[in-house]
Motif scaffolding. Structure first.
Motif, PDB file in Angstrom:
ATOM      1  N   LEU A  43      -3.666   1.260 -10.789  1.00  0.00           N
ATOM      2  CA  LEU A  43      -4.966   1.140 -10.124  1.00  0.00           C
ATOM      3  C   LEU A  43      -4.797   1.061  -8.613  1.00  0.00           C
ATOM      4  CD1 LEU A  43      -6.960  -1.340 -12.379  1.00  0.00           C
ATOM      5  CD2 LEU A  43      -7.347   1.090 -12.063  1.00  0.00           C
TER       6      LEU A  43
ATOM      7  N   PHE B  47      -7.133   7.440  -2.777  1.00  0.00           N
ATOM      8  CA  PHE B  47      -8.504   7.638  -2.304  1.00  0.00           C
ATOM      9  C   PHE B  47      -8.677   7.178  -0.863  1.00  0.00           C
ATOM     10  CE2 PHE B  47      -9.196   7.448  -6.959  1.00  0.00           C
ATOM     11  CZ  PHE B  47      -9.560   8.772  -7.077  1.00  0.00           C
TER      12      PHE B  47
ATOM     13  N   LEU C 174      -9.526  -8.408  -8.597  1.00  0.00           N
ATOM     14  CA  LEU C 174      -8.969  -8.479  -9.942  1.00  0.00           C
ATOM     15  C   LEU C 174      -8.202  -9.773 -10.186  1.00  0.00           C
ATOM     16  CD1 LEU C 174      -7.808  -4.782 -10.500  1.00  0.00           C
ATOM     17  CD2 LEU C 174      -9.711  -5.951 -11.594  1.00  0.00           C
TER      18      LEU C 174
ATOM     19  N   ARG D 134     -16.796 -10.822 -15.282  1.00  0.00           N
ATOM     20  CA  ARG D 134     -17.337  -9.945 -14.250  1.00  0.00           C
ATOM     21  C   ARG D 134     -16.325  -8.858 -13.890  1.00  0.00           C
ATOM     22  NH1 ARG D 134     -17.750  -9.524  -8.728  1.00  0.00           N
ATOM     23  NH2 ARG D 134     -16.149 -11.068  -8.377  1.00  0.00           N
ATOM     24  N   VAL D 135     -15.050  -9.298 -13.765  1.00  0.00           N
ATOM     25  CA  VAL D 135     -14.004  -8.362 -13.352  1.00  0.00           C
ATOM     26  C   VAL D 135     -13.762  -7.307 -14.427  1.00  0.00           C
ATOM     27  CG1 VAL D 135     -11.534  -8.183 -12.990  1.00  0.00           C
ATOM     28  CG2 VAL D 135     -12.856  -9.881 -11.728  1.00  0.00           C
ATOM     29  N   ALA D 136     -13.766  -7.762 -15.680  1.00  0.00           N
ATOM     30  CA  ALA D 136     -13.529  -6.804 -16.764  1.00  0.00           C
ATOM     31  C   ALA D 136     -14.757  -5.949 -16.997  1.00  0.00           C
ATOM     32  CB  ALA D 136     -13.150  -7.553 -18.040  1.00  0.00           C
ATOM     33  N   GLY D 137     -15.867  -6.330 -16.363  1.00  0.00           N
ATOM     34  CA  GLY D 137     -17.071  -5.503 -16.458  1.00  0.00           C
ATOM     35  C   GLY D 137     -17.748  -5.603 -17.808  1.00  0.00           C
TER      36      GLY D 137
ATOM     37  N   PHE E 235      -6.903  11.393 -12.478  1.00  0.00           N
ATOM     38  CA  PHE E 235      -5.747  10.951 -13.256  1.00  0.00           C
ATOM     39  C   PHE E 235      -5.943  11.232 -14.740  1.00  0.00           C
ATOM     40  CE2 PHE E 235      -5.799   8.352  -9.453  1.00  0.00           C
ATOM     41  CZ  PHE E 235      -4.483   8.429  -9.033  1.00  0.00           C
TER      42      PHE E 235
ATOM     43  N   GLU F 126      -5.542   9.222 -17.246  1.00  0.00           N
ATOM     44  CA  GLU F 126      -6.269   8.175 -17.964  1.00  0.00           C
ATOM     45  C   GLU F 126      -7.477   7.690 -17.171  1.00  0.00           C
ATOM     46  OE1 GLU F 126      -3.262   6.115 -16.022  1.00  0.00           O
ATOM     47  OE2 GLU F 126      -3.466   8.273 -15.986  1.00  0.00           O
TER      48      GLU F 126
ATOM     49  N   ARG G 148      -8.349   6.041 -14.745  1.00  0.00           N
ATOM     50  CA  ARG G 148      -8.063   5.000 -13.753  1.00  0.00           C
ATOM     51  C   ARG G 148      -9.299   4.609 -12.951  1.00  0.00           C
ATOM     52  NH1 ARG G 148      -2.142   5.947 -10.999  1.00  0.00           N
ATOM     53  NH2 ARG G 148      -1.174   7.025 -12.738  1.00  0.00           N
ATOM     54  N   LEU G 149     -10.398   4.409 -13.617  1.00  0.00           N
ATOM     55  CA  LEU G 149     -11.569   3.870 -12.922  1.00  0.00           C
ATOM     56  C   LEU G 149     -11.303   2.388 -12.655  1.00  0.00           C
ATOM     57  CD1 LEU G 149     -14.413   5.521 -15.005  1.00  0.00           C
ATOM     58  CD2 LEU G 149     -13.330   6.343 -12.910  1.00  0.00           C
ATOM     59  N   PHE G 150     -11.908   1.883 -11.563  1.00  0.00           N
ATOM     60  CA  PHE G 150     -11.697   0.477 -11.239  1.00  0.00           C
ATOM     61  C   PHE G 150     -12.562  -0.387 -12.153  1.00  0.00           C
ATOM     62  CE2 PHE G 150     -10.877   2.735  -7.182  1.00  0.00           C
ATOM     63  CZ  PHE G 150      -9.510   2.532  -7.171  1.00  0.00           C
ATOM     64  N   PRO G 151     -11.926  -1.292 -12.925  1.00  0.00           N
ATOM     65  CA  PRO G 151     -12.676  -2.023 -13.948  1.00  0.00           C
ATOM     66  C   PRO G 151     -13.687  -3.007 -13.369  1.00  0.00           C
ATOM     67  CG  PRO G 151     -10.431  -2.851 -13.801  1.00  0.00           C
ATOM     68  CD  PRO G 151     -10.502  -1.626 -12.920  1.00  0.00           C
ATOM     69  N   HIS G 152     -13.486  -3.433 -12.110  1.00  0.00           N
ATOM     70  CA  HIS G 152     -14.387  -4.445 -11.557  1.00  0.00           C
ATOM     71  C   HIS G 152     -15.566  -3.824 -10.820  1.00  0.00           C
ATOM     72  CE1 HIS G 152     -11.549  -3.304  -8.497  1.00  0.00           C
ATOM     73  NE2 HIS G 152     -12.246  -3.888  -7.558  1.00  0.00           N
TER      74      HIS G 152
ATOM     75  N   TYR H 257     -16.166   4.876  -4.057  1.00  0.00           N
ATOM     76  CA  TYR H 257     -15.014   4.097  -3.573  1.00  0.00           C
ATOM     77  C   TYR H 257     -14.314   4.753  -2.395  1.00  0.00           C
ATOM     78  CZ  TYR H 257     -10.739   1.469  -3.289  1.00  0.00           C
ATOM     79  OH  TYR H 257      -9.709   0.701  -2.810  1.00  0.00           O
TER      80      TYR H 257
ATOM     81  N   ARG I 279     -20.463  -0.289 -16.410  1.00  0.00           N
ATOM     82  CA  ARG I 279     -19.068  -0.608 -16.122  1.00  0.00           C
ATOM     83  C   ARG I 279     -18.178   0.377 -16.883  1.00  0.00           C
ATOM     84  NH1 ARG I 279     -17.721  -4.747 -12.408  1.00  0.00           N
ATOM     85  NH2 ARG I 279     -19.614  -5.963 -12.142  1.00  0.00           N
TER      86      ARG I 279
ATOM     87  N   ASP J 289     -15.752   0.125 -18.870  1.00  0.00           N
ATOM     88  CA  ASP J 289     -15.395  -0.106 -20.277  1.00  0.00           C
ATOM     89  C   ASP J 289     -16.557   0.189 -21.219  1.00  0.00           C
ATOM     90  OD1 ASP J 289     -16.894  -2.288 -19.612  1.00  0.00           O
ATOM     91  OD2 ASP J 289     -15.774  -3.674 -20.873  1.00  0.00           O
ATOM     92  N   MET J 290     -17.732   0.533 -20.648  1.00  0.00           N
ATOM     93  CA  MET J 290     -18.861   0.921 -21.490  1.00  0.00           C
ATOM     94  C   MET J 290     -18.977   2.439 -21.596  1.00  0.00           C
ATOM     95  SD  MET J 290     -20.041  -1.966 -22.421  1.00  0.00           S
ATOM     96  CE  MET J 290     -21.657  -1.594 -23.112  1.00  0.00           C
TER      97      MET J 290
ATOM     98  N   ARG K  22     -15.622  10.925  -8.582  1.00  0.00           N
ATOM     99  CA  ARG K  22     -14.999  10.059  -7.582  1.00  0.00           C
ATOM    100  C   ARG K  22     -14.066  10.872  -6.690  1.00  0.00           C
ATOM    101  NH1 ARG K  22     -11.120   5.159  -9.459  1.00  0.00           N
ATOM    102  NH2 ARG K  22     -10.097   6.926 -10.458  1.00  0.00           N
TER     103      ARG K  22
END
Lengths: 230, 361
Positions: A122, A129, A144, A226-229, B82, B84, B86-90, B99, B129, B131-132, B145
């Motif tokens: 990550l 980017f 995180l 929150r962090v894990a969304g 990428f 996988e 690699r989206l930012f989970p937060h 971003y 998010r 993970d959804m 992105r």
């Protein structure tokens, strides 16, 4: 608050003050050292790791005595600080230093674990980017590891509240100045009829420790969510 | 030339020595694992410092060891897609999309969020998010992105390999749009011939750290010399136009005046397609076959017959719309007297062309 005598009350407030400052001041260093240990590649990493953990292993009285030798007014660092008008030995500020050093290993451990849990892919992605290493830290790593930082801070605070051996050796046990909660309990147990005072402080100690754990669990659970969304 | 790569790098018994140039569009680095694809893309990303070489994308010099010029990763103006995601989970989808934008220089051309969101069909996902999201949705966001970073080079490292067949089919059209609508060079790593056939503008075929073949997609894919990279990789790429949809579930295509029938394609009549016919699914006949169940019979002339040490041979057949490849046995090639100039019929079953082998022309 008349259920505590002025001396007991003083000890509680002093302990809260000492622990607060010990945590706040050591936190940036804790994050820095944890990051260096988790991600850094440099000579002397093992030595740094050992140094950080030393207070956890050594008898607290040894840590206190070493602090006295180094930061006492005759010590190499203490003498220099005195020229700037800063005296730590036998002052509440010295109690902050002792508590911070004793709590440091716990703080670093918690934060380090959370940094190691961050997927390097990550941070690598963030760099592609356009984020500079500092921006990567601020926008990806820091959010995180926030649960780990809070867990580390609360753990350090609780440890600082209970610090006794290094504190009493470095700054003694002066009521109103350096008499923290554990020092006060110790003092009350040395005088006849002090048991009820000691018992009240013991109960406060237990309550504060319990509260610290609950708060840390609650906050990190919220942030982890929150962090894990989720 | 829009993308110019020249690299030499040796490590742990592996030695990479590649030079290639590619025009705008998608340049696919194609080859088996260990061929050097990842090393090249890592060098482009600045994650690996090659011994010598340089990479220039659209006049933007990423590094040149001869000039001691080396941009760190974050200054390369990349858009990386990428494997996988690699989206930012937060961060939610919108924050993920935006971003890279804050780090781009003010002078950089800004890609419009609304346009990208519309192009990728992710408007309804913005508040979610990562993970959804499903695997395919994640990859669409990852493409967005990369685009919104205002990149001067887009890198895609096997962006479809983590997806199942249905999701691959979902994402491929977006890469086609990327190829056709974005002017930034795209370096795309893949080991799938189907992806190459559908997406590549040009192909760089790699094997053991060397460029085996490079050029326009049809030219490279039609080269039987690629056989060592995997028999399934060999197949002809043809340009076709949809001429009719029949009631029995078949779609009729025109390939240079010859008729080809495929299972129903969701394309409008008149639209141009690229289709890939794998060489191992084609059989040959000297006479026009009769009483055969296969519907697709293409007439042509043998260009050449190549055989290696094994029992197989690959026959290139020149037809009016391009080239068809057939993988047959050497014994058959001898029995049929196949040699350059001989007239011949290529037969392919209707189902020989997999859905993933059909792309936008």
């Amino acid at each position: 608050m008349d259920w505590l005598s002025p001396q007991e009350w003083q000890a509680v407030l002093l302990s809260l003050k000492v622990s607060f400052w010990a945590t706040v001041i050591s936190l940036p260093f804790g994050v820095g050292v944890a990051y260096a240990l988790a991600r850094g590649v440099f000579p002397g990493k093992l030595l740094l790791n050992g140094l950080v953990h030393l207070p956890l292993i050594m008898p607290p009285v040894v840590t206190g005595y070493l602090l006295l030798l180094t930061f006492g007014t005759q010590g190499p660092i203490g003498a220099v600080l005195q020229d700037f008008g800063i005296v730590l030995a036998f002052r509440w500020t010295g109690a902050v230093l002792a508590a911070a050093i004793m709590a440091f290993p716990l703080m670093v451990r918690a934060i380090r674990l959370s940094i190691e849990a961050v997927d390097p892919k990550l941070t690598e992605a963030a760099a592609t980017f356009g984020a500079s290493p500092f921006q990567v830290f601020r926008t990806v790593t820091l959010p995180l590891i926030l649960p780990g930082i809070i867990a580390g801070a609360v753990l350090a605070f609780a440890k600082a509240m209970g610090e006794f051996g290094a504190t009493i050796t470095f700054v003694s046990n002066i009521p109103g100045q350096t008499q923290t909660l554990p020092s006060a309990i110790h003092a009350f147990l040395q005088v006849p009829g002090g048991e009820s005072s000691a018992m009240r402080l013991v109960l406060i100690s237990v309550a504060l420790a319990m509260a610290a754990i609950l708060v840390s669990e609650w906050v990190s659970a919220r942030i982890a969510k929150r962090v894990a969304g989720k | 030339m829009t993308l110019s790569v020249s690299l030499k790098h040796a490590f742990g018994g592996f030695d990479l020595d590649v030079t290639f140039q590619a025009p705008a569009g998608i340049t696919v680095l194609f080859g088996p694992s260990g061929s050097g694809k990842t090393t090249i893309i890592n060098a482009a990303a600045g994650l690996l410092r090659p011994d010598t070489g340089c990479i220039v994308s659209d006049g933007w010099e990423l590094f040149d060891t001869a000039k001691n010029h080396w941009l760190p990763t974050h200054k390369r103006r990349l858009g990386y897609i990428f494997q996988e995601g690699r989206l930012f989970p937060h961060l939610d989808v919108r924050q993920n999309l935006l971003y890279g934008q804050r780090f781009a220089p003010n002078s950089a051309p800004r890609e419009d969020l609304g346009r990208v969101v519309e192009m990728l069909g992710i408007g309804h996902l913005l508040a979610r998010r990562p993970d959804m999201l499903s695997g395919g949705e994640k990859q669409r966001v990852a493409i967005g992105r990369a685009l919104l970073t205002s990149p001067r080079l887009i890198l895609a490292d096997e962006p479809l390999s983590a997806l199942d067949g249905a999701h691959k089919a979902e994402i491929m059209p977006y890469f086609e749009r990327l190829r056709d609508e974005v002017s930034v060079p795209i370096l795309y790593v893949s080991h799938s011939a189907a992806e190459v056939a559908r997406l590549a503008t040009s192909v760089v075929a790699l094997d053991q750290g060397r460029v085996v073949q490079t050029g326009p997609a049809a030219e490279v894919l039609n080269d039987p010399m690629l056989a060592p990279l995997g028999v399934r990789a060999v197949g002809a790429l043809l340009e076709a136009v949809v001429t009719a949809h029949h009631d029995d579930g078949l779609t009729e295509l025109d390939v240079g005046g010859q008729r080809l029938l495929l299972p129903r394609l969701q394309r409008e009549t008149g639209s141009r397609l690229r289709i890939r016919i794998p060489a191992h699914d084609v059989i040959l006949s000297r006479k026009r076959p009769v009483g055969l169940s296969a519907l697709n019979i293409l007439h042509g002339t043998v260009e050449r017959v190549r055989s290696g040490n094994g029992p197989g041979a690959i026959v290139s057949l020149r037809i009016s719309g391009g080239t068809v490849l057939a993988r047959i046995t050497r014994r058959s090639a001898t029995a049929l007297d196949l040699e350059a100039g001989v007239e011949c019929y290529a037969i392919a079953k209707t189902i020989a062309v997999a859905p993933e082998d059909v792309g936008r022309g």
